[in-house]
Design an enzyme around this catalytic site. Structure first.
Site, PDB file in Angstrom:
ATOM      1  N   PHE A 246       0.570  -1.505  -0.294  1.00 39.45           N
ATOM      2  CA  PHE A 246       0.180  -0.349   0.182  1.00 39.45           C
ATOM      3  C   PHE A 246       0.674   1.169  -0.334  1.00 39.45           C
ATOM      4  O   PHE A 246       0.366   2.723   0.342  1.00 39.45           O
ATOM      5  CB  PHE A 246      -0.998   0.463   1.286  1.00 39.45           C
ATOM      6  N   GLU A 250       7.213   0.846   0.171  1.00 40.14           N
ATOM      7  CA  GLU A 250       7.945   1.561  -0.884  1.00 40.14           C
ATOM      8  C   GLU A 250       9.269   2.150  -1.230  1.00 40.14           C
ATOM      9  O   GLU A 250      10.749   1.281  -1.245  1.00 40.14           O
ATOM     10  CB  GLU A 250       7.357   2.429  -2.279  1.00 40.14           C
ATOM     11  N   ARG A 328       2.257  15.121  -6.809  1.00 39.32           N
ATOM     12  CA  ARG A 328       1.543  14.857  -7.437  1.00 39.32           C
ATOM     13  C   ARG A 328      -0.004  14.463  -6.391  1.00 39.32           C
ATOM     14  O   ARG A 328      -1.000  15.688  -7.259  1.00 39.32           O
ATOM     15  CB  ARG A 328       0.867  12.621  -7.012  1.00 39.32           C
ATOM     16  N   ALA A 527       2.929   3.388  -8.371  1.00 43.65           N
ATOM     17  CA  ALA A 527       2.532   4.344  -8.927  1.00 43.65           C
ATOM     18  C   ALA A 527       1.141   3.668 -10.107  1.00 43.65           C
ATOM     19  O   ALA A 527       1.209   3.991 -11.102  1.00 43.65           O
ATOM     20  CB  ALA A 527       3.116   5.078  -9.676  1.00 43.65           C
ATOM     21  N   GLU A 730      -4.038   2.404  -7.773  1.00 40.96           N
ATOM     22  CA  GLU A 730      -4.632   3.423  -7.000  1.00 40.96           C
ATOM     23  C   GLU A 730      -5.919   3.550  -6.667  1.00 40.96           C
ATOM     24  O   GLU A 730      -6.891   4.451  -6.048  1.00 40.96           O
ATOM     25  CB  GLU A 730      -3.718   4.140  -7.266  1.00 40.96           C
TER      26      GLU A 730
HETATM   27  N1  LUZ Z   1       6.140   7.144  -6.771  1.00 41.34           N
HETATM   28  C1  LUZ Z   1       6.919   6.993  -7.590  1.00 41.34           C
HETATM   29  C2  LUZ Z   1       4.308   6.384  -6.656  1.00 41.34           C
HETATM   30  O1  LUZ Z   1       8.044   7.488  -6.843  1.00 41.34           O
HETATM   31  N2  LUZ Z   1       6.304   8.272  -8.185  1.00 41.34           N
HETATM   32  C3  LUZ Z   1       4.827   8.431  -8.227  1.00 41.34           C
HETATM   33  O2  LUZ Z   1       4.680   9.327  -8.841  1.00 41.34           O
HETATM   34  C4  LUZ Z   1       3.628   7.383  -7.636  1.00 41.34           C
HETATM   35  N3  LUZ Z   1       2.839   7.671  -8.011  1.00 41.34           N
HETATM   36  C5  LUZ Z   1       1.817   7.319  -6.835  1.00 41.34           C
HETATM   37  C6  LUZ Z   1       2.321   5.726  -6.129  1.00 41.34           C
HETATM   38  N4  LUZ Z   1       3.489   5.579  -6.398  1.00 41.34           N
HETATM   39 MO1  MOS Z   2       2.410   3.355  -4.366  1.00 45.80          MO
HETATM   40  S1  MOS Z   2       1.794   4.949  -2.818  1.00 45.80           S
HETATM   41  O1  MOS Z   2       3.787   2.715  -3.459  1.00 45.80           O
HETATM   42  O2  MOS Z   2       1.870   3.053  -5.725  1.00 45.80           O
END
Ligand code: LUZ
Ligand code: MOS
Length: 774
Positions: A246, A250, A328, A527, A730
């Site tokens: 989620f 990341e 974003r 993303a 997302e």
């Molecule tokens: N992670 C990222 C993301 O590093 N860049 C993005 O534009 C992004 N967008 C959505 C979710 N994770």
């Molecule tokens: Mo992301 S918020 O790890 O797509």
């Protein structure tokens, strides 16, 4: 009215969806999940003598470390060693976008839960006992917990960013209506079922293998190399699967993996570090809380002529992904609407909370909540329904976003009108109204929530992936990509792609673990782009192999290349089946010394963005949709139940209906949780108060809508999406924002004096206060 016609259309659509769901592929992990056989980090067979580690973290939110006495802890039977920043041979630095975050605190701590040391012992229990024996002497410093306070004190992560279009100042002069206000949306805990964890093992020659529960294996590899002072090739990172990410894994899976690797490096023994839930909740960042102010101007006929917004992002104590998340927010500040004059600014405010991080939607939901609040406020003040303002301002083909991209293949109006007509929104509104006329103790509320979400990493250079395909000599296939399976079903989609190109049974295809030695230099699975990027690379690799195999077949059968196709594991000549099977074809290719391995690279075409101008074309495409939410509020108690959420969603041409529906339902409910019940609380001293699952409530079977209907928008899909099947990770989360406004409309039906507030989540306590506000 076209009531009957519409209802029969709804029934036809529903039965079509059921039919395609029945035919749809099942998640390939479903059997091992149900049997408890799926392997997560903590399930891996560890080597004999493996040590277990626990993190010692800061007991206050901001302070100067005067001294730490580890002696009692170190002398506890079974404790092997305690590691601090002094044991780091490379850089004590884990910041990705900005180098502003230590792995272990040195002289100062900046948030409650900040790692200071790693206790390594024979068992986890011993390490935990040792942790209680550490004495730390810290001089407390002032603590900032809110973004507003940080801004007042000039405490920022970086310089603010602004996206602007047209001239808002001039446009406000032409407005019939102007409204201003403030909004707040709280953070959100990712609450992956599998907590953060890693397992590091020493290999030969000082090489280290890390198994990590991460969305970003390359980030782990790169950071481990940097902290240990080693070249990247000495670190191998492997990911089996995640029990949910989620966004929380990341960036923030990295420190635990690096700590385990550091201990392994020194001890030359494998080390396991799995956070328990309590430690995980305290030490890791969450969705960013936002405090925002807006000014919206409308013409007499309800066109939004100008919109100004200032976002204060509570970034926490270090940058982490905050700058990208802030960006974003600006990309989605106008959601599904075309606004000719926009002035939007975001400040990443540095506070003494754990560094906040990625969470499904990545700042987009926070941006959308503000414009939906502004519209709700305008509607209430003018005395029209919000639906009217939303509808009039929906994005159309060739409209310009504030960031310069021209909207193409727009489905904003299509999904809106599909939802309002298929689900017969006027009838639903009448039902709500007549219920409210008849009932005093209960009131219903209805809202509409359109979404527009941009697909691509906003940072253009990250939009690439590679795939490695082996066809083994018995005709079975092994696939490696950078895609991390975190429950979203990406492995199933990868398998479908290979099975489709080769026209072989899915039992012939295996998806390998995600591993940095097989696929290197990767972007994280994030993303919403994982299936698109990795799937396109995989498609390329498979097609190259197919071309090669067709040549082998044409030579063997002595016919032209053009006449050959592969179908159901046999070679066909002009649609006539031959005796040459897939397996025999592979044997022939081997005998002819044809390469049965292929590696392909994909980089999203067409996208670009110029940060000096804040203009460009950052997204491959957008995902659209519209949700109708109906809630019943118990006006004696302030509690609420959702009657229904009805959605028309733009899947493109879905390649896996079951998996995509699962993503849509899960995203919706997660968004509803953020808006209604998930309440993160920090004390003014920076301590996390909502630090257990009894004080932090996420949606359960009792709080999900009684009826969820998600129908696919009829559309031809998008070429930039994998097999025209649009990204689905997302976007559906943002349908949950509709829950807030549905509840607010129910409150208004009970208490016309209620002054609208935009302060999420709208918990039962807040509802009760609003119901009886004078
Ligand atoms: N992670 C990222 C993301 O590093 N860049 C993005 O534009 C992004 N967008 C959505 C979710 N994770
Ligand atoms: Mo992301 S918020 O790890 O797509």
């Amino acid at each position: 009215m076209h009531k009957n016609k519409s209802h029969s259309k709804l029934n036809t659509l529903k039965s079509n969806v059921e039919k395609s769901l029945k035919q749809s592929i099942k998640n390939i992990d479903s059997n091992t999940h149900v049997r408890g056989e799926s392997l997560y980090v903590d399930d891996i067979n560890v080597r004999e003598g493996t040590f277990h580690a626990v993190v010692f973290d800061s007991p206050i939110a901001h302070g100067k470390i005067k001294g730490i006495d580890y002696s009692k802890a170190e002398s506890l039977e079974g404790v092997e060693r305690i590691f601090t920043y002094k044991d780091i041979l490379g850089d004590n630095q884990i910041g990705g976008i900005i180098p502003d975050e230590h792995l272990f605190a040195e002289d100062e701590v900046h948030f409650w839960g900040q790692p200071i040391a790693l206790i390594v012992a024979k068992t986890e229990l011993i390490a935990r006992q040792a942790r209680r024996l550490i004495n730390i002497d810290i001089e407390e410093l002032p603590v900032i917990t809110t973004a507003k306070e940080a801004k007042e004190k000039g405490s920022f992560i970086n310089a603010p960013r602004s996206f602007n279009l047209g001239n808002t100042e001039k446009a406000f002069n032409d407005c019939e209506y102007i409204f201003e206000g403030e909004t707040f949306s709280n953070g959100q805990e990712q609450l992956y079922i599998e907590a953060q964890g890693s397992y590091a093992e020493p290999l030969e020659n000082g090489n280290i293998k890390i198994t990590s529960s991460t969305q970003g294996p390359t980030a782990v590899q790169k950071t481990a190399a940097r902290v240990l002072g080693l070249p990247m090739h000495k670190i191998e990172v492997d990911v089996t699967r995640l029990g949910g990410g989620f966004g929380g894994k990341e960036d923030q899976a990295t420190p635990w993996a690096v700590m385990a690797a550091l201990a392994t490096y020194h001890l030359k023994q494998s080390v396991k570090l799995i956070l328990n839930r309590h430690d995980d909740l305290r030490m890791t960042g969450k969705r960013h809380p936002y405090e925002s102010t807006y000014k919206i101007g409308l013409s007499k006929d309800l066109k939004i002529l100008a919109y100004e917004v200032e976002f204060l992002q509570n970034s926490g104590a270090a940058a982490d992904l905050s700058p990208a998340i802030a960006e974003r927010t600006l990309f989605h500040a106008t959601n599904s609407y075309f606004v000719k004059n926009v002035k939007s600014t975001v400040h990443s405010c540095k506070t003494n909370l754990p560094p906040n991080t990625a969470f499904r939607g990545f700042g987009g939901p926070q941006g959308m909540f503000v414009i939906e609040s502004a519209i709700a406020k305008a509607a209430s003040e003018i005395g029209v329904s919000a639906r009217k303002i939303q509808e009039i301002n929906l994005l159309k083909e060739n409209d310009e976003f504030s960031y310069g991209q021209i909207a193409k293949h727009v489905e904003a109006q299509n999904s809106w009108y599909a939802a309002t007509s298929i689900f017969f929104v006027e009838e639903l509104e009448q039902e709500v109204e007549s219920f409210n006329e008849k009932n005093t103790a209960f009131k219903k509320g209805l809202s509409l929530m359109p979404i527009t979400f941009g697909i691509s990493f906003t940072n253009t250079p990250m939009n690439h992936a590679r795939a490695l395909v082996h066809i083994y000599l018995d005709g079975s296939v092994g696939i490696s990509t950078a895609a991390v399976e975190m429950g979203q079903g990406v492995n199933t989609k990868m398998l479908q792609i290979a099975a489709k190109v080769f026209s072989i049974d899915k039992s012939k295809v295996k998806i390998e673990t995600t591993n940095t030695t097989r696929v290197a230099n990767t972007s994280p699975s994030a993303a919403s782009s994982t299936a698109d990027l990795n799937g396109k690379a995989l498609l390329k690799a498979c097609n190259s192999l197919l071309d090669r195999l067709i040549i082998v077949a044409s030579e063997d059968l002595n016919v032209s290349v053009e006449s050959i196709t592969l179908k159901y594991e046999f070679v066909y000549i002009d649609d006539k089946k031959t005796n040459l099977s897939w397996t025999e074809l592979i044997s022939k290719a081997m005998l002819n010394r044809v390469a049965l391995t292929e590696n392909a690279h994909y980089a999203t075409p067409e996208i670009h963005f110029d940060k000096t101008k804040e203009k460009g074309h950052p997204f491959a495409y957008h995902v659209y949709g519209t949700a109708i939410t109906i809630v019943t509020v118990d006006c004696t108690r302030g509690t609420y139940e959702f009657d229904a959420v009805k959605i028309v969603h733009d899947y493109g041409k879905s390649m896996s209906e079951g998996i995509d529906l699962g993503q849509a339902e899960g995203g919706l409910v997660q968004g509803m949780g953020w808006m209604t019940m998930e309440e993160i609380a920090y004390g003014s001293n920076g301590r996390l108060l909502s630090n257990t699952l009894s004080t932090y409530k996420v949606p359960d079977v009792f709080s999900v809508p009684k009826n969820i209907e998600i129908l696919p928008l009829e559309t031809s899909g998008n070429e930039m999406a994998i097999l025209k099947s649009k990204a689905v990770g997302e976007p559906p989360l943002m349908y949950g924002i509709g829950a807030y406004f549905a509840i607010q409309n129910a409150i208004k039906a009970f208490n016309p004096n209620h002054q609208l507030k935009f302060h999420a989540p709208i918990t039962p306590e807040k509802v009760l206060i609003s119901l009886y506000e004078k």
